[in-house]
Design a protein around this motif. Structure first.
Motif, short mmCIF file in Angstrom:
data_model
loop_
_atom_site.label_atom_id
_atom_site.label_comp_id
_atom_site.label_asym_id
_atom_site.label_seq_id
_atom_site.Cartn_x
_atom_site.Cartn_y
_atom_site.Cartn_z
N MET A 145 -13.36 0.37 -14.18
CA MET A 145 -13.20 1.27 -13.07
C MET A 145 -14.31 2.31 -13.03
N GLY A 146 -15.13 2.33 -14.04
CA GLY A 146 -16.17 3.34 -14.08
C GLY A 146 -17.51 2.84 -13.60
N GLY A 147 -17.60 1.66 -13.03
CA GLY A 147 -18.89 1.11 -12.63
C GLY A 147 -19.19 1.24 -11.16
N ALA A 148 -18.50 2.10 -10.43
CA ALA A 148 -18.73 2.23 -8.98
C ALA A 148 -20.12 2.77 -8.70
N HIS A 149 -20.66 3.60 -9.58
CA HIS A 149 -21.99 4.15 -9.36
C HIS A 149 -23.07 3.09 -9.55
N ARG A 150 -22.74 1.97 -10.20
CA ARG A 150 -23.69 0.88 -10.40
C ARG A 150 -23.52 -0.21 -9.35
N GLY A 151 -22.72 0.04 -8.34
CA GLY A 151 -22.50 -0.95 -7.29
C GLY A 151 -21.38 -1.92 -7.58
N GLU A 152 -20.62 -1.70 -8.66
CA GLU A 152 -19.50 -2.57 -8.98
C GLU A 152 -18.28 -2.16 -8.17
N ASP A 153 -17.38 -3.09 -8.00
CA ASP A 153 -16.15 -2.82 -7.28
C ASP A 153 -15.24 -1.93 -8.13
N PRO A 154 -14.89 -0.73 -7.65
CA PRO A 154 -14.06 0.16 -8.48
C PRO A 154 -12.62 -0.32 -8.64
N TRP A 155 -12.17 -1.24 -7.81
CA TRP A 155 -10.79 -1.72 -7.87
C TRP A 155 -10.67 -3.08 -8.54
N ALA A 156 -11.76 -3.58 -9.09
CA ALA A 156 -11.73 -4.92 -9.68
C ALA A 156 -10.80 -4.99 -10.89
N ALA A 157 -10.66 -3.91 -11.62
CA ALA A 157 -9.83 -3.93 -12.83
C ALA A 157 -8.36 -3.68 -12.52
N TRP A 158 -8.01 -3.40 -11.27
CA TRP A 158 -6.63 -3.05 -10.95
C TRP A 158 -5.65 -4.17 -11.28
N THR A 159 -6.02 -5.41 -11.06
CA THR A 159 -5.11 -6.52 -11.38
C THR A 159 -4.86 -6.59 -12.88
N GLN A 160 -5.85 -6.25 -13.68
CA GLN A 160 -5.66 -6.25 -15.12
C GLN A 160 -4.75 -5.10 -15.55
N VAL A 161 -4.87 -3.95 -14.89
CA VAL A 161 -4.03 -2.80 -15.22
C VAL A 161 -2.57 -3.12 -14.90
N THR A 162 -2.31 -3.71 -13.74
CA THR A 162 -0.93 -4.05 -13.40
C THR A 162 -0.38 -5.11 -14.34
N ALA A 163 -1.20 -6.04 -14.77
CA ALA A 163 -0.74 -7.07 -15.72
C ALA A 163 -0.37 -6.43 -17.06
N VAL A 164 -1.15 -5.48 -17.52
CA VAL A 164 -0.86 -4.80 -18.78
C VAL A 164 0.45 -4.01 -18.66
N ILE A 165 0.63 -3.31 -17.55
CA ILE A 165 1.87 -2.55 -17.34
C ILE A 165 3.07 -3.47 -17.30
N ARG A 166 2.92 -4.63 -16.63
CA ARG A 166 4.01 -5.60 -16.54
C ARG A 166 4.38 -6.13 -17.92
N VAL A 167 3.38 -6.47 -18.73
CA VAL A 167 3.64 -7.00 -20.06
C VAL A 167 4.25 -5.93 -20.96
N MET A 168 3.76 -4.70 -20.88
CA MET A 168 4.33 -3.62 -21.69
C MET A 168 5.79 -3.37 -21.31
N ALA A 169 6.09 -3.34 -20.01
CA ALA A 169 7.47 -3.14 -19.58
C ALA A 169 8.35 -4.32 -20.02
N GLY A 170 7.81 -5.53 -19.96
CA GLY A 170 8.57 -6.70 -20.40
C GLY A 170 8.93 -6.63 -21.87
N TRP A 171 7.96 -6.28 -22.71
CA TRP A 171 8.25 -6.17 -24.14
C TRP A 171 9.20 -5.02 -24.42
#
Length: 189
Positions: free
Chosen positions: A1-27
């Motif tokens: 999420m910190g690569g927006a200044h380099r032209g990277e998509d700032p929301w690209a990691a959002w799917t990974q964040v939601t997956a981590v939250i889902r797995v943590m809640a599941g456990w």
């Protein structure tokens, strides 16, 4: 999420964040449900709390498997509405079960979270526990709906290809290769 200044998509990691939250809640839910069942297996569990802990265990297990479940929008909507309806329907009848002893009429399932009779009191801890319970049951219903949708026949309108005559863009192509049985076009035979 910190690569927006380099032209990277700032929301690209959002799917990974939601997956981590889902797995943590599941456990977390599997741990709480399994631990409470193991601790109270000697006979301390009432039927309401047995159902509660089994729902937590099932909801946690389904959260861990969630990426394999693909329900439709209607499935999401129906399971969400039914979970909220279950929460609202169980808040209507009064019970004398545990919790909120200062209030003669207690409402909610499996934990009475709403006390009435001597004023109105909402206990936030029991409210959250009931919301988690009904959310887990909604997830179980969502999984059942997704499994039912898998076995349903395709809902698109069938196309009648009986009168279809194949036409080729180049008329000499069919004359050049009359037998096309071994031909493969991009994986289609």
């Amino acid at each position: 999420m910190g690569g927006a200044h380099r032209g990277e998509d700032p929301w690209a990691a959002w799917t990974q964040v939601t997956a981590v939250i889902r797995v943590m809640a599941g456990w977390f839910l599997v741990g709480i449900g399994g631990l409470n069942l193991a601790v109270e297996i000697d006979g301390g569990l009432t039927s309401a709390y047995l159902i509660f802990h089994v729902a937590l265990l099932a909801g946690g297990a389904l959260l861990l498997l969630k990426h394999r479940i693909t329900p439709s929008r209607a499935g999401y909507l129906l399971s969400g509405v039914l979970a909220l309806a279950g929460m609202a329907a169980t808040a209507v009848p009064a019970t004398a079960r545990c919790c909120l002893a200062a209030y003669p009429e207690r409402r909610g399932y499996p934990y009475p979270f709403l006390g009435t009779g001597d004023g109105v009191h909402v206990d936030p801890e029991y409210l959250v526990a009931d919301l988690v319970f009904w959310g887990c049951l909604g997830l179980v219903l969502l999984t059942v709906l997704a499994l039912i949708e898998r076995v349903l026949p395709e809902r698109r309108t069938p196309v009648d290809l009986g009168d279809y005559t194949a036409r080729h863009a180049e008329t000499r192509a069919m004359d050049a290769t009359p037998d096309r049985t071994g031909e493969n076009v991009g994986g289609l035979t």
